[in-house]
Scaffold this active site. Structure first.
Site, PDB file in Angstrom:
ATOM      1  N   LYS A 194       0.823  -1.215   0.000  1.00 25.53           N
ATOM      2  CA  LYS A 194       0.000   0.000   0.000  1.00 25.53           C
ATOM      3  C   LYS A 194       0.858   1.266   0.000  1.00 25.53           C
ATOM      4  CE  LYS A 194      -2.216  -1.183   3.743  1.00 25.53           C
ATOM      5  NZ  LYS A 194      -1.653  -2.500   4.041  1.00 25.53           N
ATOM      6  N   ARG A 210      -9.943   0.760   8.914  1.00 25.56           N
ATOM      7  CA  ARG A 210      -9.549  -0.599   9.287  1.00 25.56           C
ATOM      8  C   ARG A 210     -10.668  -1.399   9.934  1.00 25.56           C
ATOM      9  NH1 ARG A 210      -3.269  -0.593  11.227  1.00 25.56           N
ATOM     10  NH2 ARG A 210      -2.467   0.217   9.271  1.00 25.56           N
ATOM     11  N   ARG A 265      11.072  -5.674   4.792  1.00 22.41           N
ATOM     12  CA  ARG A 265      10.869  -4.260   5.127  1.00 22.41           C
ATOM     13  C   ARG A 265      11.480  -3.954   6.486  1.00 22.41           C
ATOM     14  NH1 ARG A 265       4.750  -2.487   5.401  1.00 22.41           N
ATOM     15  NH2 ARG A 265       4.853  -3.541   7.399  1.00 22.41           N
ATOM     16  N   ARG A 318      11.923  -0.845  11.561  1.00 19.94           N
ATOM     17  CA  ARG A 318      10.719  -1.069  12.369  1.00 19.94           C
ATOM     18  C   ARG A 318      10.848  -2.414  13.073  1.00 19.94           C
ATOM     19  NH1 ARG A 318       5.259   0.128   9.148  1.00 19.94           N
ATOM     20  NH2 ARG A 318       4.517  -1.005  10.976  1.00 19.94           N
ATOM     21  N   ARG A 335      -0.586  -9.170  13.613  1.00 19.78           N
ATOM     22  CA  ARG A 335      -1.056  -8.137  12.685  1.00 19.78           C
ATOM     23  C   ARG A 335      -1.878  -8.763  11.555  1.00 19.78           C
ATOM     24  NH1 ARG A 335       4.164  -5.080  11.126  1.00 19.78           N
ATOM     25  NH2 ARG A 335       2.784  -3.924   9.761  1.00 19.78           N
TER      26      ARG A 335
END
Length: 190
Positions: free
Chosen positions: A14, A89, A128, A134, A146
Site C-alpha cells: 500500500k 480498518r 521491510r 521497524r 497483525r
C-alpha cells in the site's frame, strides 16, 4: 473529488503504490500510520496512546483515528481528493469516514484491494523490517498478530464497500509497475 481507499493486509504494498498514485493523480495522502508517527514524534498524548496499541500489534480505537483523519482533511487546502492508506480498518471506521466525507460534500470513489498470499506478506514484512528499522516488522509473533487482526477485524471493510459497488480487487504480486498499471486502470474508470 477523487477519494480512494487503498486496502490490503500488512505488507501488501500500500505504501509503495500510494506514493505512485499521489504523484500521478495529484491527490493528498492520508496514512494513519504516518499520522500516528507524527503525533508520537511530537510527543502528544494521542501519539503515545496510539503507539501503545501499535506496539502490541492491535488497532488504535476508532474515535482516536477518526479525529486524526478529520484533522488532516481540515488542514488540507483546496484538496482534489485523498488516498486513504491503511484506513479505514474497521467497518465502524468506514461508516464514520462515509459520514465525515458526506458532511464535506464528497464520498469514497472506490476501494482498491491489493490481494497478496499470506506467505508472501510475511516475507515482505520481514524484508521491510531489515531496511526500515521497524522492530515490529522483525518479530514473528507481532507479524502473526497483525495478519490475524487484519483477517478478523479489517477484512470485513472490503465487504462493506463491495456492497456499495465500490470494491476492486487487484493481484498484489508482480512488478511494482505492473501492479500500479492495474490500479490505474481501475481508478481511471471512477
Amino acid at each position: 473529488m477523487l477519494n480512494i481507499v487503498l486496502f490490503g493486509p500488512p505488507g501488501a504494498g500500500k505504501g509503495t503504490q500510494s506514493e505512485k498514485l499521489i504523484e500521478k493523480y495529484k491527490i493528498d495522502h492520508i496514512s494513519t500510520g504516518d499520522l500516528f508517527r507524527k503525533h508520537l514524534g511530537e510527543g502528544t498524548d494521542l501519539g503515545k496512546l496510539a503507539q501503545k496499541y501499535m506496539d502490541e500489534g492491535n488497532l488504535v480505537p476508532d474515535e482516536v483515528v477518526i479525529g486524526m483523519v478529520d484533522d488532516k482533511i481540515n488542514q488540507t487546502k483546496d484538496p482534489t481528493g485523498f488516498i486513504f492508506d491503511g484506513f479505514p480498518r474497521t467497518v465502524a471506521q468506514a461508516k464514520a469516514l462515509d459520514e465525515l466525507l458526506t458532511a464535506k460534500g464528497t464520498g469514497i470513489s472506490g476501494m482498491v484491494s491489493l490481494e497478496v498470499p499470506e506467505e508472501e506478506l510475511r516475507t515482505r514484512i520481514k524484508e521491510r523490517g531489515k531496511t526500515s528499522g521497524r522492530v515490529d516488522d522483525q518479530d514473528e509473533a507481532k507479524i502473526s498478530n497483525r495478519i490475524k487482526v487484519y483477517l478478523e477485524e479489517t477484512l470485513p471493510v472490503a465487504d462493506y464497500y463491495d456492497k456499495q459497488g465500490k470494491l476492486s480487487r487487484i493481484e498484489g504480486v508482480g512488478t511494482i509497475e505492473g501492479i500500479f498499471s492495474s490500479i490505474c486502470k481501475v481508478i481511471d474508470n471512477y
